[in-house]
Design an enzyme around this catalytic site. Structure first.
Site, mmCIF file in Angstrom:
data_model
loop_
_atom_site.group_PDB
_atom_site.id
_atom_site.type_symbol
_atom_site.label_atom_id
_atom_site.label_comp_id
_atom_site.label_asym_id
_atom_site.label_seq_id
_atom_site.Cartn_x
_atom_site.Cartn_y
_atom_site.Cartn_z
ATOM 1 N N GLY A 104 3.039 2.186 10.611
ATOM 2 C CA GLY A 104 3.962 3.286 10.370
ATOM 3 C C GLY A 104 4.747 3.721 11.591
ATOM 4 C CG HIS A 126 -5.585 1.729 5.558
ATOM 5 N ND1 HIS A 126 -5.131 2.684 6.439
ATOM 6 C CD2 HIS A 126 -4.568 0.858 5.366
ATOM 7 C CE1 HIS A 126 -3.869 2.384 6.757
ATOM 8 N NE2 HIS A 126 -3.508 1.292 6.129
ATOM 9 C CB SER A 159 5.870 -1.818 11.675
ATOM 10 O OG SER A 159 5.448 -0.491 11.943
ATOM 11 C CG ASN A 219 -1.690 1.201 1.466
ATOM 12 O OD1 ASN A 219 -1.775 2.060 0.590
ATOM 13 N ND2 ASN A 219 -2.297 1.308 2.645
ATOM 14 C CD1 TRP A 220 3.761 1.325 -2.784
ATOM 15 C CD2 TRP A 220 3.742 2.519 -4.683
ATOM 16 N NE1 TRP A 220 4.640 0.736 -3.661
ATOM 17 C CE2 TRP A 220 4.642 1.448 -4.839
ATOM 18 C CE3 TRP A 220 3.556 3.390 -5.755
ATOM 19 C CZ2 TRP A 220 5.376 1.244 -6.016
ATOM 20 C CZ3 TRP A 220 4.275 3.184 -6.925
ATOM 21 C CH2 TRP A 220 5.180 2.124 -7.044
ATOM 22 C CE LYS A 221 -0.009 3.045 4.828
ATOM 23 N NZ LYS A 221 0.179 3.101 6.258
ATOM 24 C CD GLU A 263 -2.562 5.314 7.052
ATOM 25 O OE1 GLU A 263 -2.578 5.374 5.811
ATOM 26 O OE2 GLU A 263 -1.613 4.846 7.708
ATOM 27 N N GLY A 311 2.992 -1.224 4.200
ATOM 28 C CA GLY A 311 3.010 0.186 3.817
ATOM 29 C C GLY A 311 4.409 0.631 3.449
ATOM 30 N N GLY A 312 5.103 1.221 4.403
ATOM 31 C CA GLY A 312 6.413 1.832 4.155
ATOM 32 C C GLY A 312 7.392 0.935 3.411
ATOM 33 C CD GLU A 319 -3.099 -2.685 7.648
ATOM 34 O OE1 GLU A 319 -1.984 -2.881 7.151
ATOM 35 O OE2 GLU A 319 -3.804 -1.706 7.377
HETATM 36 P P1 PGA Z 1 3.218 0.188 7.513
HETATM 37 O O1 PGA Z 1 1.705 0.369 6.996
HETATM 38 O O2 PGA Z 1 3.736 -1.089 6.925
HETATM 39 O O3 PGA Z 1 3.938 1.399 7.009
HETATM 40 O O4 PGA Z 1 3.142 0.126 9.002
HETATM 41 C C1 PGA Z 1 0.859 -0.739 6.906
HETATM 42 C C2 PGA Z 1 -0.492 -0.319 6.381
HETATM 43 O O5 PGA Z 1 -1.000 0.728 6.792
HETATM 44 O O6 PGA Z 1 -1.090 -1.017 5.537
#
Ligand code: PGA
Length: 248
Positions: A171, A95, A210, A11-13, A97, A231-232, A165
């Site tokens: 993150g 998600h 993470s 997920n590149w966000k 966020e 994500g990251g 999650e």
């Molecule tokens: P992260 O994000 O790997 O940067 O913690 C995971 C996500 O939100 O899907």
């Protein structure tokens, strides 16, 4: 316990411009022979180009969100049908966020999941507790409520993947302990089985929060962990490929 075929989804966000398409090229080459399913959800602006670059490989491209409706006066929103039209194969809904930044309640997440199915997309539906909820001992209750409220009737292994999650692990560099992950995934599996019967055994449950090359191996080995939402560490092909290599 026999493992399901795993899914590693990135997920590149809100990250990525045309220059990032080089990562798609690297992934396309790097996943040849991978034993897991692999997906990247870039920002909406890049879905069509990423899908074109990934064509001819097993790399799936997807969206990070969709509107419940197929079209209409909804400025700034994107329909699931548009993601499919751009070459997307999956869509993330719910998600944390989106649930936090856009105050998305379970009923809306459920409608978005149904929209994803309507467009023929695989839906990756996210749930997870906040730090305060975990500290208050409410993790299982929160997960049960999110599952009941946001997973539509008709969910199957073919149309839906659940992503667990924990919000406090996204993150932050913090990951849940292996015991906590295993317990949450077992709880999710049990709730799905109550509702969907035997078919729930084949629904993949991803862990997210993470995940990185150094911890992916141990997390992906846990019972009822059927992949990862990353994500990251999905922004750089080298890191993401190291996670893919740890999957089955
Ligand atoms: P992260 O994000 O790997 O940067 O913690 C995971 C996500 O939100 O899907």
């Amino acid at each position: 316990m026999a493992k399901l075929r795993q899914l590693v989804a990135g997920n590149w966000k809100m990250n990525g411009t045309a220059a990032s398409l080089a990562e798609i090229d690297a992934l396309k080459a790097g996943i040849a022979g991978a034993t897991a399913d692999v997906a990247i959800c870039p920002p909406a602006t890049l879905i069509a180009q990423a899908a074109a670059r990934a064509a001819g490989s097993a790399l799936m491209i997807g969206g990070q969100d969709c509107h419940p409706k197929a079209n209409g006066a909804h400025t700034g929103d994107i329909a699931a049908e548009m993601i499919a039209d751009a070459g997307g194969k999956l869509v993330i809904v719910g998600h944390s966020e989106r649930r936090a930044d856009h105050k998305e309640p379970n009923e809306l997440v459920r409608a978005k999941a149904e929209a994803g199915w309507r467009a023929g997309l695989l839906v990756v539906l996210c749930i997870g507790e906040t730090e305060a909820e975990r500290k208050a001992g409410e993790t299982n209750a929160v997960l049960s409520k999110q599952l009941a409220g946001s997973v539509p009737e008709g969910a199957t292994a073919a149309n839906t993947v659940i992503a667990y999650e924990p919000v406090w692990a996204i993150g932050t560099g913090l990951t849940a302990s292996n015991d906590d992950i295993a317990a949450a995934h077992a709880h999710i599996r049990a709730r799905l089985a109550e509702r969907f019967g035997d078919g729930a055994k084949a629904v993949r449950i991803l862990y997210g929060g993470s995940v990185k090359p150094s911890n992916a191996g141990e997390i992906l080995k846990l019972d009822d962990v059927d992949g990862a939402l990353v994500g990251g560490a999905s922004l750089k092909a080298a890191d993401f490929l190291a996670i893919v290599a740890a999957a089955k």
